[in-house]
Design an enzyme around this catalytic site. Structure first.
Site, PDB file in Angstrom:
ATOM      1  N   ARG A 104       0.847  -1.203   0.000  1.00  0.00           N
ATOM      2  CA  ARG A 104       0.000   0.000   0.000  1.00  0.00           C
ATOM      3  C   ARG A 104       0.875   1.243   0.000  1.00  0.00           C
ATOM      4  O   ARG A 104       1.716   1.422   0.883  1.00  0.00           O
ATOM      5  CB  ARG A 104      -0.927   0.007   1.217  1.00  0.00           C
ATOM      6  N   THR A 108      -0.922   7.605  -1.171  1.00  0.00           N
ATOM      7  CA  THR A 108      -2.209   7.463  -1.850  1.00  0.00           C
ATOM      8  C   THR A 108      -3.080   6.384  -1.201  1.00  0.00           C
ATOM      9  O   THR A 108      -4.287   6.338  -1.434  1.00  0.00           O
ATOM     10  CB  THR A 108      -2.003   7.077  -3.320  1.00  0.00           C
ATOM     11  N   ASP A 200      -5.941  -8.870  11.811  1.00  0.00           N
ATOM     12  CA  ASP A 200      -5.037  -8.862  10.664  1.00  0.00           C
ATOM     13  C   ASP A 200      -4.629 -10.309  10.353  1.00  0.00           C
ATOM     14  O   ASP A 200      -3.902 -10.939  11.131  1.00  0.00           O
ATOM     15  CB  ASP A 200      -3.798  -8.022  10.964  1.00  0.00           C
ATOM     16  N   ASP A 203      -0.749 -11.031  10.183  1.00  0.00           N
ATOM     17  CA  ASP A 203      -0.103 -11.027  11.497  1.00  0.00           C
ATOM     18  C   ASP A 203      -0.445 -12.289  12.286  1.00  0.00           C
ATOM     19  O   ASP A 203       0.403 -12.880  12.952  1.00  0.00           O
ATOM     20  CB  ASP A 203      -0.521  -9.785  12.289  1.00  0.00           C
TER      21      ASP A 203
END
Length: 209
Positions: A104, A108, A200, A203
């Site tokens: 990512r 943006t 997550d 994770d």
């Protein structure tokens, strides 16, 4: 418009409960994701075409069935998609595996492709794009874009848990791609996490924070 399938099989739903539970540790979480992916593979391949073949059993000749049509490919989105791949491969051991890596952009917040490796016969395969979470839909959309740019024409998207926002985003950008889920959850929160979700996935799979 693409179709959305939510698998209500009792074994999938039972195991998903433990995947969601915050008390489930890394080892058990990884094993459960692997198991659910295998069960989802059973459902997602239900419509594969069959052809009749002649074989010899130990007792005599028989007319039996084998999978016909396009060859299969799996494309996990790195890194969390890796946690589902082995479970699917146990069900479909002849499938080829490609990978799509995305990160990512911090400014943006849009996904950026950094790695793509696919089987050479892309246009001959039906691909299952794999990611445990379908949150905003950005990663799935970009992964599907990556495959289409390289000649893939037949794809399905498999996720454990999705938010309605992510489903709608994928359907808008890729109305030809059907979506297969173990659960369709309530919403995204202000941080972009699926509610209630499972946290997550990367994770929890790999023991990182």
């Amino acid at each position: 418009m693409s179709k959305v399938y939510v698998f209500d099989h009792p074994l999938i739903q039972h195991k998903l409960t433990y995947i969601r539970d915050k008390e489930t540790g890394t080892k058990e979480f990884r094993e459960l994701v692997d198991e659910v992916a295998g069960l989802m593979a059973f459902e997602i391949t239900r419509d594969l075409p069959l052809q009749e073949v002649e074989i010899e059993t130990p007792v005599g000749p028989a007319t039996s069935k084998k999978i016909a049509g396009k060859k299969l490919g799996l494309v996990p989105i790195l890194r969390a998609g890796l946690g589902m791949t082995d479970g699917i491969l146990r069900m479909i051991p002849a499938a080829k595996v490609g990978h799509v890596g995305l990160y990512r952009d911090p400014e943006t917040l849009m996904p950026v492709e950094y790695y793509v490796k696919l089987p050479t016969d892309v246009n001959e395969r039906e691909f299952i794009v794999i990611d445990p979470m379908l949150a905003t839909g950005g990663s799935a959309i970009e992964a599907i874009n990556s495959l289409k740019k390289r000649g893939a024409t037949n794809m399905k998207l498999m996720c454990l848990v999705a938010a309605p926002e992510g489903v709608a985003a994928v359907q808008k950008e890729h109305p030809d791609i059907d979506i297969y889920l173990a659960a369709l959850d309530e919403k995204l929160n202000e941080k972009g996490y699926i509610v209630p979700g499972l946290g997550d996935a990367g994770d929890r799979l790999f023991g990182t924070k």
